[in-house]
Write a protein that holds these residues in place. Structure first.
Motif, PDB file in Angstrom:
ATOM      1  N   VAL A 166      -6.195  -9.686  17.009  1.00 21.14           N
ATOM      2  CA  VAL A 166      -5.768  -8.471  16.304  1.00 21.14           C
ATOM      3  C   VAL A 166      -4.610  -7.783  17.020  1.00 21.14           C
ATOM      4  N   ILE A 167      -4.574  -7.857  18.342  1.00 22.05           N
ATOM      5  CA  ILE A 167      -3.429  -7.286  19.065  1.00 22.05           C
ATOM      6  C   ILE A 167      -2.162  -8.063  18.706  1.00 22.05           C
ATOM      7  N   ALA A 168      -2.262  -9.390  18.688  1.00 16.26           N
ATOM      8  CA  ALA A 168      -1.107 -10.209  18.312  1.00 16.26           C
ATOM      9  C   ALA A 168      -0.608  -9.852  16.918  1.00 16.26           C
ATOM     10  N   ASP A 169      -1.546  -9.503  16.040  1.00 15.61           N
ATOM     11  CA  ASP A 169      -1.240  -9.175  14.647  1.00 15.61           C
ATOM     12  C   ASP A 169      -0.833  -7.707  14.490  1.00 15.61           C
ATOM     13  N   ASN A 170      -0.348  -7.093  15.562  1.00 15.11           N
ATOM     14  CA  ASN A 170       0.125  -5.705  15.538  1.00 15.11           C
ATOM     15  C   ASN A 170      -0.956  -4.748  15.040  1.00 15.11           C
ATOM     16  N   ALA A 171      -2.208  -5.041  15.485  1.00 13.53           N
ATOM     17  CA  ALA A 171      -3.364  -4.196  15.145  1.00 13.53           C
ATOM     18  C   ALA A 171      -3.483  -3.962  13.635  1.00 13.53           C
ATOM     19  N   SER A 172      -3.340  -5.048  12.878  1.00 15.53           N
ATOM     20  CA  SER A 172      -3.543  -5.011  11.415  1.00 15.53           C
ATOM     21  C   SER A 172      -2.602  -4.035  10.717  1.00 15.53           C
ATOM     22  N   SER A 173      -1.364  -3.989  11.152  1.00 12.53           N
ATOM     23  CA  SER A 173      -0.412  -3.056  10.532  1.00 12.53           C
ATOM     24  C   SER A 173      -0.086  -3.470   9.109  1.00 12.53           C
ATOM     25  N   GLY A 174       0.156  -2.464   8.278  1.00 12.21           N
ATOM     26  CA  GLY A 174       0.569  -2.700   6.901  1.00 12.21           C
ATOM     27  C   GLY A 174       1.593  -1.658   6.486  1.00 12.21           C
ATOM     28  N   ALA A 175       1.087  -0.468   6.159  1.00 11.32           N
ATOM     29  CA  ALA A 175       1.960   0.643   5.767  1.00 11.32           C
ATOM     30  C   ALA A 175       1.258   1.937   6.163  1.00 11.32           C
ATOM     31  N   PHE A 176       1.996   3.036   6.082  1.00 15.64           N
ATOM     32  CA  PHE A 176       1.362   4.331   6.327  1.00 15.64           C
ATOM     33  C   PHE A 176       2.082   5.413   5.535  1.00 15.64           C
ATOM     34  N   VAL A 177       1.329   6.475   5.236  1.00 11.73           N
ATOM     35  CA  VAL A 177       1.880   7.615   4.502  1.00 11.73           C
ATOM     36  C   VAL A 177       1.424   8.880   5.207  1.00 11.73           C
ATOM     37  N   THR A 178       2.285   9.882   5.258  1.00  8.72           N
ATOM     38  CA  THR A 178       1.917  11.158   5.860  1.00  8.72           C
ATOM     39  C   THR A 178       1.754  12.219   4.780  1.00  8.72           C
ATOM     40  N   GLY A 179       0.906  13.199   5.088  1.00  6.02           N
ATOM     41  CA  GLY A 179       0.561  14.231   4.123  1.00  6.02           C
ATOM     42  C   GLY A 179       1.568  15.352   4.043  1.00  6.02           C
ATOM     43  N   PRO A 180       1.293  16.354   3.187  1.00  3.93           N
ATOM     44  CA  PRO A 180       2.265  17.399   2.867  1.00  3.93           C
ATOM     45  C   PRO A 180       2.285  18.564   3.851  1.00  3.93           C
ATOM     46  N   VAL A 181       1.307  18.639   4.752  1.00  6.55           N
ATOM     47  CA  VAL A 181       1.183  19.794   5.640  1.00  6.55           C
ATOM     48  C   VAL A 181       1.513  19.384   7.069  1.00  6.55           C
ATOM     49  N   SER A 182       2.405  20.143   7.705  1.00  3.07           N
ATOM     50  CA  SER A 182       2.812  19.871   9.078  1.00  3.07           C
ATOM     51  C   SER A 182       2.669  21.155   9.879  1.00  3.07           C
TER      52      SER A 182
END
Length: 261
Positions: free
Chosen positions: A154-170
């Motif tokens: 799983v480390i070799a596989d970039n820890a199961s990376s795919g995509a990510f999205v961030t929410g509207p509040v910062s």
């Protein structure tokens, strides 16, 4: 039986990603694929991503919660890379045409204000380097059949990376208590899970410190401006075509993701 090495595994993992195909874990054929070798492969695949035009924008932590560790049979969190190709714009559906078997999990996300370099970083020092906190979702994927893997895989596989999205509040980190910041996970209109920030190493700042210290052993630091996904707060839920998953945070707003077609 294939004779695997760092170069050939990196090539195969990127090919699996590009071709949307999964495979059995490499440790079935190459038991020597340990954590250190996994990171060598991960760094090589990052270099190949950069060579083809992607930009390094941050890091992600994997398996920071006990729920995730228990599901995967792994006891240690991992660090992996984020590039701009992994950004999922808010409102866009899951890119089913690019992923194999995507799952969604809620994350507390940091935007770094200052460079953070280990070793010896504490959670307090880590949080002092954070500029903004957001809610978010990681769309994890795996190049392994049924998400079955050992630590090196799983480390070799970039820890199961795919995509990510961030929410509207910062908000700045001083504006909320991250250990008690809660999230409800809603799948198809039904609440299926919940957690607080304490699920992530007791406090997401601990995960950030862990990442800085781990990266230091490999000669890296967390840079100002980087995005840090601190790890899944709950288990991950399949994002099948036509599905709808919503993550409702106490302070950090809601993230809604459609499973696409």
């Amino acid at each position: 039986m294939a004779a695997w090495d760092v170069e050939s595994v990196a090539t195969e993992l990127l090919a699996c990603e590009d071709e949307r195909r999964d495979r059995v874990k490499f440790t079935d054929e190459w038991p020597e694929l340990d954590v250190a070798t996994g990171y060598e492969i991960q760094d090589l695949t990052l270099q190949r991503r950069l060579d083809r035009g992607e930009k390094l924008i941050g890091i992600k932590l994997g398996l920071t919660s006990r729920a995730k560790q228990q599901r995967m049979g792994v006891e240690t969190p991992f660090v992996a890379w984020l590039t701009d190709a992994m950004i999922l714009p808010a409102g866009d559906p899951v890119p089913q045409d690019k992923l194999i078997h995507p799952r969604i999990e809620p994350e507390i996300v940091f935007v770094m204000g200052e460079r953070l370099e280990g070793p010896g970083v504490t959670a307090a020092q880590a949080m002092a380097a954070v500029d903004q906190v957001l809610g978010g979702a990681e769309v994890i994927d795996s190049r392994y059949k049924d998400f079955k893997f050992a630590a090196g895989d799983v480390i070799a596989d970039n820890a199961s990376s795919g995509a990510f999205v961030t929410g509207p509040v910062s908000v700045p980190p001083s504006a909320l208590d991250l250990s008690t910041e809660a999230v409800l996970v809603e799948v198809g209109g039904q609440v299926v899970d919940s957690a607080t920030g304490a699920a992530v190493q007791g406090h997401p700042g601990e995960a950030l410190a862990l990442a800085a210290n781990d990266l230091a052993t490999r000669g890296h630091a967390i840079e100002a401006g980087w995005i840090v996904l601190t790890g899944g707060m709950t288990d991950a839920y399949f994002a099948t075509p036509g599905s709808s998953i919503s993550l409702h945070f106490t302070t950090l707003g809601s993230v809604r993701i459609h499973g696409g077609e």
